[in-house]
Design a protein around this motif. Structure first.
Motif, short mmCIF file in Angstrom:
data_model
loop_
_atom_site.label_atom_id
_atom_site.label_comp_id
_atom_site.label_asym_id
_atom_site.label_seq_id
_atom_site.Cartn_x
_atom_site.Cartn_y
_atom_site.Cartn_z
N MET A 142 46.55 48.41 43.83
CA MET A 142 45.67 47.51 43.08
C MET A 142 46.49 46.79 42.03
O MET A 142 46.93 47.40 41.06
CB MET A 142 44.54 48.33 42.41
N ASP A 143 46.69 45.49 42.23
CA ASP A 143 47.45 44.71 41.23
C ASP A 143 46.48 44.07 40.25
O ASP A 143 46.46 42.86 40.08
CB ASP A 143 48.29 43.63 41.94
N ALA A 198 44.92 44.00 36.33
CA ALA A 198 45.40 44.36 35.00
C ALA A 198 44.47 45.34 34.28
O ALA A 198 43.26 45.30 34.46
CB ALA A 198 45.54 43.09 34.16
N GLY A 199 45.08 46.18 33.47
CA GLY A 199 44.43 47.09 32.52
C GLY A 199 43.01 47.51 32.82
O GLY A 199 42.73 48.10 33.85
N GLU A 200 42.11 47.15 31.89
CA GLU A 200 40.74 47.67 31.99
C GLU A 200 39.93 46.99 33.10
O GLU A 200 38.87 47.48 33.46
CB GLU A 200 40.03 47.52 30.65
N ASP A 201 40.44 45.88 33.65
CA ASP A 201 39.72 45.21 34.73
C ASP A 201 39.59 46.09 35.96
O ASP A 201 38.74 45.87 36.81
CB ASP A 201 40.47 43.93 35.16
N VAL A 202 40.46 47.07 36.05
CA VAL A 202 40.48 47.89 37.25
C VAL A 202 39.31 48.89 37.26
O VAL A 202 38.85 49.31 38.32
CB VAL A 202 41.86 48.60 37.37
N GLU A 203 38.82 49.22 36.09
CA GLU A 203 37.79 50.28 36.02
C GLU A 203 36.50 49.99 36.78
O GLU A 203 36.01 50.86 37.49
CB GLU A 203 37.48 50.61 34.56
N PRO A 204 35.92 48.77 36.65
CA PRO A 204 34.70 48.52 37.42
C PRO A 204 34.91 48.72 38.91
O PRO A 204 33.99 49.12 39.63
CB PRO A 204 34.37 47.06 37.11
#
Lengths: 83, 632
Positions: free
Chosen positions: A16-17, A19-25
């Motif tokens: 998963m490329d 960034a940061g907190e965007d990955v959480e959802p």
């Protein structure tokens, strides 16, 4: 990348490329490395694409799908078999 | 004493049937309020049992317990005993959708391990069975170390195990049920979310471990995922079809519009007539004096001006409830996403903005569906630019008085209709422009990625829809009613002072209100408006359409509706086309609605946003009106 996968072709998420907190959802909805994804349909007028993930349907915009590196599920199964 | 009742929290992912279970357990014994200091709604209710009562709180539906969104933060703090007046919960019910168990077990992992007596409820048991899925509740219970019940939340007959869990909490037999603290060591509760910008992301590993554990649990519990839902498949083939998808979407939008404007009108007219007739009746039976004047002309008329919108708002919420409960709402958001994305918003903002054409209040309330806080604030901020129905009486009066009837496009479009459409377009353009401005300034920032889960289609339950309508009606009346009551009483007092030498009320132009109109006259003179309109602008702060009645009073004509010929004639005498258009533009932009301001304060958790919005819209309205007057 997931955005390039044709409809009905099952793939396995490799990386998963995002960034940061965007990955959480994504993670919270089961989009985790190793999960199987299958593009089910494209929304009209160039909208998001709907993917089947572990029995759930999740819609993602193209820009996010372009950050998810995948490989074909068949290929992944082959790798497992050869191991 | 409410505090002596065991406090049980109901947690789970969104669209898992949590509200249905909550309604089935509590019936109508519910209260809706905001959590103190935040804009997350707190729904609580009482469950009556043989050995006593339990207080059940429905936590916001969340996929996890990081502090990424307000909903997650509130759920997390409530579970840790930092909400609810510092009370630690006595019990926890985790609701999961058994037809989507693989991913929902991942969510459950966040809630377990808190040392609270826990019951895991697997809902939609009937659907799992119908689609040939299976799960062994007893096996899952053994694996999780907590009780597990398989239920159909709509069927009270299947809720026995939930009641038994509550009974055990009441009788103190719950020690054995308390799940061990931190059964899952990597829970977000035990450890704050990792947000390291560099890879490899620990948070990814955390979720990977959680997924492995969920799969292992599923295997141990003999979970067999259900067949694909044929109904969902077929309906999605239509709702998300390249051509039919937008057609269905526009059809639904047209139906909502048609209903709130055409079909709600008889109900609104009947409500208005009831308020008027009952006001006259009360006027007849009460002795003449200031009390009658205050109650009938102040309170009754003021509160009536809010209640009259209730049918329209309830119809709107009826559609919202149907769309959410059936699963179509998520599809509508997907279809609208591309369009909304262009103006810097997202698909979820579409419906609140559509609702704003009826009234900004339900629009602002339903903006909670927008997960991204910046997008939610932008949606709330631009909603009042949409042409709400309270503007229509004002538009109708001025258009009828100043725009001569005549064709623009032959028999299809008349000149007056074209002006009305122009005013709708003006509001829309202002909304889009404002959204773009906000997203580049105050609400700048990278938006959260649009990740939308599409729940399976389900038949909405009448009970769930009715309960939601009831609590929306309560919130609307409480919030809008209170401020309108205050504003109308203040306005009434201003019309009554100073008293005349014989102790009566003064003529309106000599009253305090009249003087306020004269005071602001220099400010509105460049717009071609005089002190009479000034008074109307002040009174329309209560609700926009109030200006029609005020002008009727000022001009000494009985203006019960906007078709009154005398009022039109009076306005034509005092205003020219330029000032009429200036007034129309002013109403298109200005936030002349204190109920909206009150609801916005509730939804944004303070006065900052409503004050900013009031000032912004006022400046825009003034400049727009001035430009219109200068051009014409």
């Amino acid at each position: 990348m997931l955005a390039e996968v044709p409809l009905e072709e099952e793939v396995v998420l490799v990386r998963m490329d995002v960034a940061g907190e965007d990955v959480e959802p994504l993670l919270e909805r089961g989009i985790v490395p190793g999960c199987r994804l299958c593009p089910v349909r494209h929304a009209p007028v160039g909208g998001p694409t709907v993917y089947s993930v572990d029995g759930c349907l999740v819609a993602l915009r193209r820009e996010i799908a372009s950050c998810l590196c995948v490989r074909s599920a068949l290929e992944a199964a082959g790798v497992l078999d050869s191991n | 004493m409410a505090d002596s009742r065991p406090l049980v929290l109901l947690a789970g992912p969104p669209n898992s049937g949590k509200s249905t279970l909550f309604n089935s357990l509590t019936g109508l014994r519910q209260r809706v309020a905001n959590y103190p200091g935040v804009t997350v709604e707190r729904r609580s209710g009482v469950v009556r049992l043989a050995s006593g009562r339990v207080e059940l709180v429905d936590l916001p539906g969340v996929h996890g317990l990081s502090s990424r969104s307000l909903d997650q933060l509130v759920a997390r703090r409530a579970l840790l005993g930092e909400m609810e007046g510092g009370r630690r919960p006595d019990g926890l019910v985790i609701l999961l959708d058994s037809t989507r168990l693989s991913s929902h077990l991942m969510v459950a992992e966040s809630f377990l391990g808190l040392g609270i007596p826990t019951l895991v409820v697997l809902a939609m048991a009937d659907e799992l069975d119908r689609r040939d899925g299976a799960v062994e509740a007893a096996e899952l219970s053994r694996e999780l170390g907590v009780e597990v019940a398989l239920v159909d939340a709509r069927d009270p007959g299947t809720l026995g195990s939930v009641h038994s869990f509550f009974e055990a909490l009441l009788t103190g037999g719950e020690e054995a049920r308390a799940c061990p603290a931190v059964a899952v060591a990597d829970s977000h509760v035990a450890q704050s979310p990792a947000r390291a910008p560099t890879r490899p992301l620990p948070v990814v590993d955390l979720f990977s471990a959680r997924r492995d554990r969920a799969r292992q649990l599923g295997r141990a519990a003999g979970y067999r995922a259900p067949r694909e839902s044929v109904v969902t498949n077929r309906l999605d083939a239509l709702a998300l079809h390249r051509i039919w998808g937008p057609v269905v979407f526009l059809g639904v939008v047209a139906l909502v519009f048609q209903t709130i404007f055409a079909w709600a009108m008889p109900l609104m007219d009947a409500t208005e007539a009831t308020i008027r007739i009952s006001g006259r009746y009360l006027h007849g039976i009460m002795p003449d004096g200031w009390l009658r004047s205050l109650l009938i002309e102040g309170v009754w008329a003021g509160v009536g001006s809010v209640i009259v919108f209730l049918p329209q708002i309830l119809i709107l919420f009826f559609f919202i409830a149907l769309m959410e409960d059936s699963g179509y709402m998520a599809r509508a958001a997907v279809v609208a996403d591309r369009l909304m994305h262009r103006v810097g918003l997202q698909g979820r903002s579409f419906l609140p903005l559509l609702s704003a054409y009826a009234c900004a209040i339900p629009a602002i309330m339903s903006a909670r569906a927008v997960e991204d806080e910046r997008d939610r604030l932008a949606t709330i901020f631009i909603a009042p630019f949409m042409t709400c129905s309270a503007r229509l009486p004002v538009y109708a009066l001025l258009i009828a008085a100043f725009v001569p009837a005549g064709p623009v496009l032959g028999p299809i479009l008349g000149r007056q209709a074209a002006v009305l459409i122009g005013l709708y377009a003006l509001g829309l353009v202002a909304a889009i422009g404002t959204a773009a401005l906000l997203k580049r300034t105050l609400l700048r920032g990278r938006p959260l990625p649009f990740v939308m889960e599409l729940p399976p289609y389900r038949m909405p339950s009448a009970r769930s829809v009715a309960t939601r309508l009831l609590d929306r009606a309560k919130v609307f009346l409480r919030r809008a009613g209170r401020i309108i009551l205050a504003v109308t009483v203040v306005l009434w007092v201003l019309t009554q002072l100073p008293r005349t030498p014989d102790g009566g009320s003064p003529p309106i132009d000599e009253s305090a209100l009249g003087r306020m109109g004269q005071l602001i006259e220099p400010a509105i003179e460049p717009l071609g408006l005089d002190w009479r309109i000034g008074i109307g602008l002040v009174t329309s702060l209560a609700a926009r359409e109030v200006i029609v009645g005020t002008l009727g009073t000022i001009y000494g004509v009985e203006a019960e509706d906007d078709t009154t010929l005398e009022l039109r004639a009076a306005l034509q005498r005092d205003m020219d086309l330029g000032s009429a258009v200036a007034l129309l533009v002013f109403f298109a932009f200005a936030l002349q609605c204190m109920s909206t301001v009150a609801v916005m304060r509730r939804e944004t958790g303070g006065w900052r946003w409503p004050s900013l919005q009031f000032a912004y819209m006022l400046v825009l309205a003034y400049l727009g009106a001035w430009a219109a007057k200068s051009i014409l």
